[in-house]
Design a protein around this motif. Sequence first.
Motif, PDB file in Angstrom:
ATOM      1  N   GLY A   1     -22.690 -45.501  39.930  1.00  0.00           N
ATOM      2  CA  GLY A   1     -21.970 -44.457  40.658  1.00  0.00           C
ATOM      3  C   GLY A   1     -20.464 -44.634  40.604  1.00  0.00           C
ATOM      4  O   GLY A   1     -19.724 -43.651  40.472  1.00  0.00           O
ATOM      5  N   SER A   2     -20.006 -45.857  40.679  1.00  0.00           N
ATOM      6  CA  SER A   2     -18.562 -46.108  40.659  1.00  0.00           C
ATOM      7  C   SER A   2     -17.947 -45.714  39.322  1.00  0.00           C
ATOM      8  O   SER A   2     -16.827 -45.189  39.269  1.00  0.00           O
ATOM      9  CB  SER A   2     -18.273 -47.589  40.953  1.00  0.00           C
ATOM     10  OG  SER A   2     -18.804 -48.416  39.927  1.00  0.00           O
TER      11      SER A   2
ATOM     12  N   ALA B   1     -18.545 -45.420  46.175  1.00  0.00           N
ATOM     13  CA  ALA B   1     -19.942 -45.411  45.727  1.00  0.00           C
ATOM     14  C   ALA B   1     -20.804 -46.257  46.651  1.00  0.00           C
ATOM     15  O   ALA B   1     -21.923 -45.871  47.013  1.00  0.00           O
ATOM     16  CB  ALA B   1     -20.036 -45.924  44.293  1.00  0.00           C
TER      17      ALA B   1
ATOM     18  N   VAL C   1     -23.940 -44.772  48.940  1.00  0.00           N
ATOM     19  CA  VAL C   1     -25.320 -45.265  48.852  1.00  0.00           C
ATOM     20  C   VAL C   1     -25.745 -45.905  50.169  1.00  0.00           C
ATOM     21  O   VAL C   1     -26.925 -45.876  50.533  1.00  0.00           O
ATOM     22  CB  VAL C   1     -25.460 -46.264  47.685  1.00  0.00           C
ATOM     23  CG1 VAL C   1     -26.847 -46.891  47.669  1.00  0.00           C
ATOM     24  CG2 VAL C   1     -25.214 -45.558  46.361  1.00  0.00           C
TER      25      VAL C   1
ATOM     26  N   VAL D   1     -21.760 -35.891  42.012  1.00  0.00           N
ATOM     27  CA  VAL D   1     -22.096 -37.313  41.843  1.00  0.00           C
ATOM     28  C   VAL D   1     -22.157 -37.998  43.196  1.00  0.00           C
ATOM     29  O   VAL D   1     -23.094 -38.768  43.487  1.00  0.00           O
ATOM     30  CB  VAL D   1     -21.057 -38.017  40.942  1.00  0.00           C
ATOM     31  CG1 VAL D   1     -21.297 -39.531  40.908  1.00  0.00           C
ATOM     32  CG2 VAL D   1     -21.104 -37.450  39.523  1.00  0.00           C
TER      33      VAL D   1
ATOM     34  N   LEU E   1     -25.426 -39.823  45.145  1.00  0.00           N
ATOM     35  CA  LEU E   1     -25.381 -41.184  45.700  1.00  0.00           C
ATOM     36  C   LEU E   1     -25.774 -41.167  47.177  1.00  0.00           C
ATOM     37  O   LEU E   1     -26.513 -42.042  47.638  1.00  0.00           O
ATOM     38  CB  LEU E   1     -23.976 -41.771  45.531  1.00  0.00           C
ATOM     39  CG  LEU E   1     -23.523 -42.056  44.102  1.00  0.00           C
ATOM     40  CD1 LEU E   1     -22.058 -42.489  44.077  1.00  0.00           C
ATOM     41  CD2 LEU E   1     -24.389 -43.122  43.451  1.00  0.00           C
TER      42      LEU E   1
END
Length: 209
Positions: free
Chosen positions: A2-3, A25, A29, A50, A54
């Motif tokens: 994700g990052s 990120a 999460v 995105v 997450l």
Amino acid sequence: IGSFLLMLPKCTHTQISYYDSLFIATSAVSITGLTPVDVATAFTPLGLLVLSILVQIGGLGVITFTSFFAIFFSGTPSIYSQLLIKDVIYSKTINNLIPTLLYILTFTLTVELIGAVAVYFTIPASLGLTVTDKIIFAGFHSLCSFCNAGFSCLPGGMSNPALLNGSQSIYVVTSALIFAGAIGFPILVNFKEIFAVWLNRIFSSKNKR
């Protein structure tokens, strides 16, 4: 993962550092909602997508996702792993694991979709958003509210003057979504079943007349 995705040029208006991206990120999460940058000005619609994914992963639970893919791709999962997952997702029988996982995902997305529609019609005109921006706003805030993530794609967040000085209905809808996400999936399913029984009784009584 994700990052790195959040650092893509198409995901940000201006380049952010990897440390900021990793923090965001992780916060998404973990459905924490802390962020070192202004989400509204830092990320493009793709970046918000995105971030939403997450948050959704965090909201549904990493264990649920990993368990689903482990069972789906392994072919012959062990009895122990199935029993463990059964307890985690509140499935009544081992044979219902996959259907239950799919049901959780479908049920969650359905609630978030209903919430997004409700949020859409509470957006004040003073924000000056286009229809596309309204859809993005409604979807993002519904998801983040239901998952209790705490993110906002609006400058100033939920304390934006346009919201504070406008109709307060958006806060009512957001509060309802937060409460629904907080009480948990099993209780929501019970509420849904009770509502279904209630509707069935109403229609049955009308048909008898």
